[in-house]
Design an enzyme around this catalytic site. Structure first.
Site, PDB file in Angstrom:
ATOM      1  N   GLU A   1       0.540  -1.277  -0.058  1.00  0.00           N
ATOM      2  CA  GLU A   1      -0.211   0.174  -0.172  1.00  0.00           C
ATOM      3  C   GLU A   1       0.422   0.737  -0.043  1.00  0.00           C
ATOM      4  OE1 GLU A   1      -3.356  -0.443   2.675  1.00  0.00           O
ATOM      5  OE2 GLU A   1      -2.508  -1.613   3.238  1.00  0.00           O
TER       6      GLU A   1
ATOM      7  N   HIS B   1      -8.118   9.471   3.715  1.00  0.00           N
ATOM      8  CA  HIS B   1      -7.756   7.910   3.004  1.00  0.00           C
ATOM      9  C   HIS B   1      -8.148   8.786   1.964  1.00  0.00           C
ATOM     10  CE1 HIS B   1      -7.486   4.009   1.203  1.00  0.00           C
ATOM     11  NE2 HIS B   1      -7.797   3.913   2.203  1.00  0.00           N
TER      12      HIS B   1
ATOM     13  N   ARG C   1       0.212   8.023   2.349  1.00  0.00           N
ATOM     14  CA  ARG C   1      -1.123   9.015   2.107  1.00  0.00           C
ATOM     15  C   ARG C   1      -1.341  10.033   2.325  1.00  0.00           C
ATOM     16  NH1 ARG C   1      -4.706   4.560   5.918  1.00  0.00           N
ATOM     17  NH2 ARG C   1      -4.383   3.065   4.489  1.00  0.00           N
TER      18      ARG C   1
ATOM     19  N   ARG D   1      -0.031   8.508   9.668  1.00  0.00           N
ATOM     20  CA  ARG D   1       0.068   6.858   9.753  1.00  0.00           C
ATOM     21  C   ARG D   1       0.210   5.898   8.479  1.00  0.00           C
ATOM     22  NH1 ARG D   1      -3.774   2.468   9.607  1.00  0.00           N
ATOM     23  NH2 ARG D   1      -5.366   4.046   8.685  1.00  0.00           N
TER      24      ARG D   1
END
Ligand code: SIN
Length: 495
Positions: free
Chosen positions: A114, A229, A276, A372
């Site tokens: 990811e 997100h 992210r 994170r």
């Protein structure tokens, strides 16, 4: 119900279940769930759980470096080392608990990538239903444990603290108000997504643990770091947003603007797999530049059968909204996803209040820094859950001087929906991906007034406490965002 527990766990996501399961059989545990035991943020996790299955120093070091880079080096190094070096033990324990991670035909565990990961190190289950698979396995086990009592549809509304020591919890089950006492308490109440109009979280995520901790003056930190997100399904018709896992980009998905052009090359050398915060901020910028409220995620170049097998949940949900992702671009936009900060805890999950622990999204163990790294959150729940349980297992038995108190109350049916919506609107507009002092101050004044009104209008009910908690946590986030003047990680100051 018992009069006294060794441990009260508040919350039935992965943090709560795993903590409870690691407590020895001779200790009595009460597990409180605000809704049904299966409803939590964890059960919605798609991408997976990051970590190393084997003890491998090189692999550990790379995982640490990726996490530091994603977290803008604001991570607590001790906590991060603990997270990564204890991943192997806990991932193997999860398998021992009956979690079936996806495997290839030869039985090797499949790993994905990811954003921000330099290696394939994310385990997944059920294709894109990792959270659901883990929670189902753990709930099955918890139900079999004789030392664990489960109290569903019960909201913990306050902690009972005497001389800086937590001695129990006040709970509300329908119209029954109870004080339950314990040797120790663990807050595992999850996220804060309900504070925002658009979030991947379920509506139970009202920040209850953080608000309760704040009421007893526990330290709370880094709340300005709210992670958005990058890719939630964008649906203008009914506003429903659902997560499109970052693993879709991990398996080769592209981001395109509304003109059909890939754009991540303008923002980061890792393109669609940049951390992210970078991807969300880049999408925001691209939407602004193209006068659009969404961008697209494109997987049409991948094998249709692979997509259906690897992402069965996402494929079906897109289809429900009329998009066949094997043939069409998926409209996506960033939405609130994860609270990086929270209740300050040490390496054993202990807060600044004696005998009060916190685990999972509601805590700030320091592992994440300013942003994170994807799929580190489920890992945090298990590593620190086991450490909390170890402390409980080492505690000497003690007797309570208190007796459980139960009172029947006259419940209010007022639903507070208007105030709830106002908080969501205020946070969405003023405390989003991009922040300005002027907007933050406006949000602060609005929310402070709400809190004052709510305190003058106490109606004991779940709805009241949820909205009070939302406003309380909103104010903590806003104050932290005002205080941090520089842009770092998921806190982006336009001014
Ligand atoms: C995702 O699947 O993209 C979410 C995983 C995470 O938030 O760590």
């Amino acid at each position: 119900m018992e009069n006294y527990y060794d441990l009260i766990v508040i919350g039935s996501g992965l943090a709560g279940l795993y903590t409870a399961l690691n407590v020895n059989h001779d200790k009595k545990v009460l597990l409180i769930s605000k809704d049904n035991i299966n409803i939590s943020n964890s059960s919605l996790a798609q991408g997976g759980i990051a970590g190393e299955l084997q003890n491998d120093d090189d692999a550990y070091q790379k995982h640490i470096e990726d996490t530091l880079l994603a977290g803008a080096y604001l991570n607590n190094r001790h906590a991060l080392n603990t997270l990564v070096y204890e991943s192997s033990h806990n991932l193997n324990q999860l398998m021992g608990y009956g979690v079936n991670f996806d495997k290839d035909e030869e039985g090797n565990i499949l790993l994905t990538r990811e954003g921000g990961h330099s290696e394939r190190r994310i385990l997944h289950a059920g294709g894109d239903a990792t959270g659901k698979e883990i929670i189902n396995a753990l709930v099955k086990l918890v139900l079999l444990k004789k030392n664990i009592t489960i109290l569903e549809n019960t909201m913990a509304i306050d902690l009972i603290v005497e001389k800086n020591r937590c001695v129990g919890v006040v709970v509300l089950t329908d119209d029954i108000h109870r004080k339950i006492y314990s040797r120790a308490t663990a807050l595992c109440t999850g996220g804060i997504g309900e504070l925002y109009k658009n979030s991947t979280n379920p509506s139970v995520a009202t920040g209850d643990g953080i608000a309760m901790a704040n009421r007893v003056e526990a330290d709370i930190n880094n709340m300005e770091f709210i992670q958005f997100h990058p890719t939630a399904f964008f649906n203008r018709i009914n506003g429903n947003k659902f997560l499109i896992s970052e693993a879709v980009r991990g398996e080769g998905g592209y981001l395109r603007n509304i003109e059909g052009q890939r754009f991540m090359n303008k923002y980061h050398h890792l393109l669609e797999l940049a951390p992210r915060d970078v991807v969300s901020q880049s999408i925001y910028r691209e939407m602004y530049d193209t006068w659009s409220d969404h961008v697209y995620l494109d997987v049409t170049h991948l094998e249709a059968n692979f997509i259906k097998k690897r992402f069965p949940t996402i494929y079906q949900r897109c289809l429900d909204y009329g998009i066949d992702m094997t043939k069409e671009y998926i409209p996506v936009a960033p939405v609130e996803h994860f609270s990086v900060g929270g209740i300050t805890v040490d390496l054993n999950g202990l807060t600044t209040i004696e005998n009060l622990y916190a685990n999972g999204e509601c805590c700030d163990s320091g592992v994440h820094g300013a942003n994170r790294l994807a799929s580190n959150s489920l890992l945090e729940c298990v590593v620190f859950g086991r450490r909390i349980a170890r402390c409980i297992n080492e505690m000497k038995k003690s007797k309570s001087i208190h007796k459980q108190e139960t009172t029947k109350i006259k419940k209010s049916n007022f639903n507070y929906q208007d105030i709830r919506n106002q908080i969501k609107e205020t946070m969405e507009r003023n405390v989003g991906i991009v922040r300005k002092e002027k907007n933050l101050v406006f949000a602060k004044n609005t929310v402070s007034k709400m809190i004052e009104d709510l305190k003058n209008d106490q109606k004991i009910s779940k709805a009241y406490y949820e909205v009070l908690n939302m406003a309380t946590v909103a104010l903590i986030i806003i104050n932290s965002a005002i205080n941090r003047k520089e842009s770092v990680g998921c806190h982006y100051r336009l001014d």
